[in-house]
Write an enzyme that holds these catalytic residues in place. Sequence first.
Site, PDB file in Angstrom:
ATOM      1  N   TYR A 133       0.791  -1.227   0.000  1.00 26.87           N
ATOM      2  CA  TYR A 133       0.000   0.000   0.000  1.00 26.87           C
ATOM      3  C   TYR A 133       0.824   1.280   0.000  1.00 26.87           C
ATOM      4  O   TYR A 133       0.265   2.372  -0.065  1.00 26.87           O
ATOM      5  CB  TYR A 133      -0.954   0.004   1.199  1.00 26.87           C
ATOM      6  CG  TYR A 133      -1.893  -1.169   1.187  1.00 26.87           C
ATOM      7  CD1 TYR A 133      -2.929  -1.242   0.261  1.00 26.87           C
ATOM      8  CD2 TYR A 133      -1.728  -2.231   2.071  1.00 26.87           C
ATOM      9  CE1 TYR A 133      -3.790  -2.327   0.230  1.00 26.87           C
ATOM     10  CE2 TYR A 133      -2.586  -3.327   2.047  1.00 26.87           C
ATOM     11  CZ  TYR A 133      -3.606  -3.365   1.134  1.00 26.87           C
ATOM     12  OH  TYR A 133      -4.448  -4.441   1.102  1.00 26.87           O
ATOM     13  N   HIS A 172      -8.842   1.409  -5.595  1.00 27.47           N
ATOM     14  CA  HIS A 172      -8.030   0.459  -4.829  1.00 27.47           C
ATOM     15  C   HIS A 172      -6.571   0.851  -5.036  1.00 27.47           C
ATOM     16  O   HIS A 172      -6.131   1.019  -6.178  1.00 27.47           O
ATOM     17  CB  HIS A 172      -8.259  -0.980  -5.300  1.00 27.47           C
ATOM     18  CG  HIS A 172      -9.654  -1.449  -5.062  1.00 27.47           C
ATOM     19  ND1 HIS A 172     -10.074  -1.915  -3.840  1.00 27.47           N
ATOM     20  CD2 HIS A 172     -10.722  -1.483  -5.888  1.00 27.47           C
ATOM     21  CE1 HIS A 172     -11.356  -2.235  -3.925  1.00 27.47           C
ATOM     22  NE2 HIS A 172     -11.771  -1.976  -5.148  1.00 27.47           N
TER      23      HIS A 172
END
Length: 146
Positions: free
Chosen positions: A24, A101
């Site tokens: 991430y 996302h």
Amino acid sequence: MSGDILVLNGPNLNLLGTRQPQVYGHDTLDGVVELCRRRAKKFGLTVTARQSNHEGLLIDWIHEARRSAAGIVINPGGLAHTSIVLRDAVVTVECPVVEVHISNIHAREEFRHQSYLTPVVDGVIAGLGVAGYALAVDYLAAKITR
């Protein structure tokens, strides 16, 4: 309807910058919100940002947005792959919605390949890191301000 974009972040996104940075990245949620606000300001729009680890709260905010938001950016986190009720809430809004996302969900575990939201949103941005949020705001601004 205002020129306000609702940026919703689901479970575990409060841990951005510290949770699995190899997946991430190192950007924090505060940084993501600031990125969205700067981008929206270029178009004369504002951003309201919210994050919750609780599905019902996200649904409540989507219901509120039915009356107030000009557009929604949503990163549902893992709820994308499990929550039919979140999908059902998104269906109720008339403003444009973009699903974001940070990671490429299609290059990850197979259970992440399907999102219940994808068939009911205007667009999906996946795998471009936090830049996906800025692109989502750009898209919404184009839809809202034309």
